[in-house]
Design an enzyme around this catalytic site. Structure first.
Site, PDB file in Angstrom:
ATOM      1  N   GLY A   1      32.106  34.834  26.620  1.00  0.00           N
ATOM      2  CA  GLY A   1      32.699  34.988  25.301  1.00  0.00           C
ATOM      3  C   GLY A   1      34.201  35.135  25.314  1.00  0.00           C
TER       4      GLY A   1
ATOM      5  N   GLY B   1      40.917  35.716  35.721  1.00  0.00           N
ATOM      6  CA  GLY B   1      40.567  35.226  34.391  1.00  0.00           C
ATOM      7  C   GLY B   1      40.565  36.324  33.350  1.00  0.00           C
TER       8      GLY B   1
ATOM      9  CB  ILE C   1      32.757  40.038  45.380  1.00  0.00           C
ATOM     10  CG1 ILE C   1      32.238  38.734  44.788  1.00  0.00           C
ATOM     11  CG2 ILE C   1      32.180  41.237  44.678  1.00  0.00           C
ATOM     12  CD1 ILE C   1      30.747  38.529  44.988  1.00  0.00           C
ATOM     13  CG  ASP C   2      34.832  35.012  44.658  1.00  0.00           C
ATOM     14  OD1 ASP C   2      33.796  35.298  45.278  1.00  0.00           O
ATOM     15  OD2 ASP C   2      34.844  34.288  43.655  1.00  0.00           O
TER      16      ASP C   2
END
Length: 359
Positions: free
Chosen positions: A79, A117, A140-141
């Site tokens: 959203g 983001g 986590i990336d």
């Protein structure tokens, strides 16, 4: 005690271990300054409600949450406020409603915990709505460019490493090629870190193109040396040899990365005639008890974020750099994402250990 303030904290994007450590640290540090703390529920969705959904945070409320996975505030990664999906299929700019939610709560400042983001969206809302915003990196990336560590990464690596530790035994027992697919939407940090720590024979990351022939040679080399099994770790963002992403479309029509492990399994089985099995760790990497390091990083980031508010240093994100908690402008922090450095120590270590990186 200083000026009385009311600050908000929210967690946005995918959940991960260590978020509750942040919430606890923000509450403790802000309360020590005599400030009120409101935890906003389900990220910006909580600000859409009338009245906005928020809970007072106190020492009692955050007691015992340090070791809990996920986030007690809830979160969302769906959203976009500037193009919010409505029931009739249309997209509506609901950013004014979210901006108004901040002001209805009477907030002096907001601490937003998220990836690049989420932080980009929060910053745009802050600029349009006159918010005082401080960011904390969570993913986590571990691909937020301005910080060496993001909350959640260490726990994810620990979980992936433990899975590899366990798979060694079943792989050896059955003389199999075990393929472990780990998360990593844009970068291969989890794959290369867990792969080295877990003794993988092959590590595939999106930063390095691979060939099946190269993987096959490594597996044949293992066999020639008397090792009857091989472990392959692959990041979900790795593509086919032709450069095509492997994705699925879920029941809601959303396309996401999934399937590279099975793709490799089928081709290696056909090429080598070997028995293969695939383990997709998926969301297990997000859950569970946070590692000590994620608790430490989360606690340090939470305290530092409150201190930035006390200094009036807004539109900044806290970072972990060279064993220090520093801060950089959010715009700078999210300008680029950090992929695996092909000349960095982990790639050199993997190659030095004889691990095949697919090239």
């Amino acid at each position: 005690m200083g000026e009385k303030r009311r600050i908000g904290v929210l967690t946005s994007g995918g959940d991960c271990a260590g978020l509750n450590a942040v919430i606890r640290a923000v509450t403790h540090r802000a309360s020590s300054l005599g400030w009120e703390v409101l935890g906003i529920q389900e990220a910006t969705h909580g600000l859409l409600s009338r009245t906005p959904r928020a809970i007072p945070l106190s020492f009692d409320r955050v007691d015992g949450i340090l070791t809990r996975g996920g986030t007690i505030l809830g979160t969302t990664n769906k959203g976009n406020p500037f193009a919010f999906p409505m029931a009739d299929g249309s997209l509506l700019d609901r950013s004014p409603e979210i901006i108004e939610g901040y002001h209805q709560l009477g907030l002096s400042a907001l601490i937003g915990v998220g990836g690049d983001g989420s932080l980009a969206i929060l910053r745009k809302l802050a600029q349009q709505g006159g918010w005082n915003l401080v960011g904390i990196p969570k993913t986590i990336d571990n691909d937020v460019g301005a910080t060496e560590r993001s909350i959640g990464f260490d726990t994810a690596v620990n979980i992936a490493t433990e899975a590899l530790d366990r798979l060694h035994f079943t792989a050896a027992s059955h003389s199999r090629i075990m393929i472990v697919e780990v998360m990593g939407r844009d970068a291969g940090h989890i794959a290369i870190s867990a792969g080295i720590a877990g003794g993988a024979d092959v590590i595939l990351i999106p930063e390095i193109p691979y060939t099946l022939e190269s993987i096959g040679r490594k597996i044949k080399e293992n066999q020639d040396q008397g090792k009857n099994y091989s472990l392959v770790v692959v990041a979900e963002a790795v593509r086919t040899e032709q450069g095509e992403p492997i994705t699925i479309t879920d029941s809601l029509g959303q396309c996401r990365l999934s399937g590279i492990g099975q793709y490799l399994s089928e081709r290696l089985c056909g090429q080598l005639g070997a028995e293969t099995r695939v383990t997709v760790l998926g969301h297990t990497q997000r859950g569970g008890t946070p590692s000590p390091l994620d608790r430490l990083i989360g606690s340090a980031f939470g305290v530092a974020a409150v201190d930035l508010i006390a200094q009036g240093k807004y539109d900044h994100m806290v970072t972990w750099q060279q064993r220090q908690v520093l801060s950089v402008p959010i715009a700078e922090a999210i300008q680029t994402y950090a992929t695996v450095d092909l000349q960095g120590p982990l790639v050199k270590t993997a190659r030095g250990l004889g691990i095949c990186l697919g090239d």
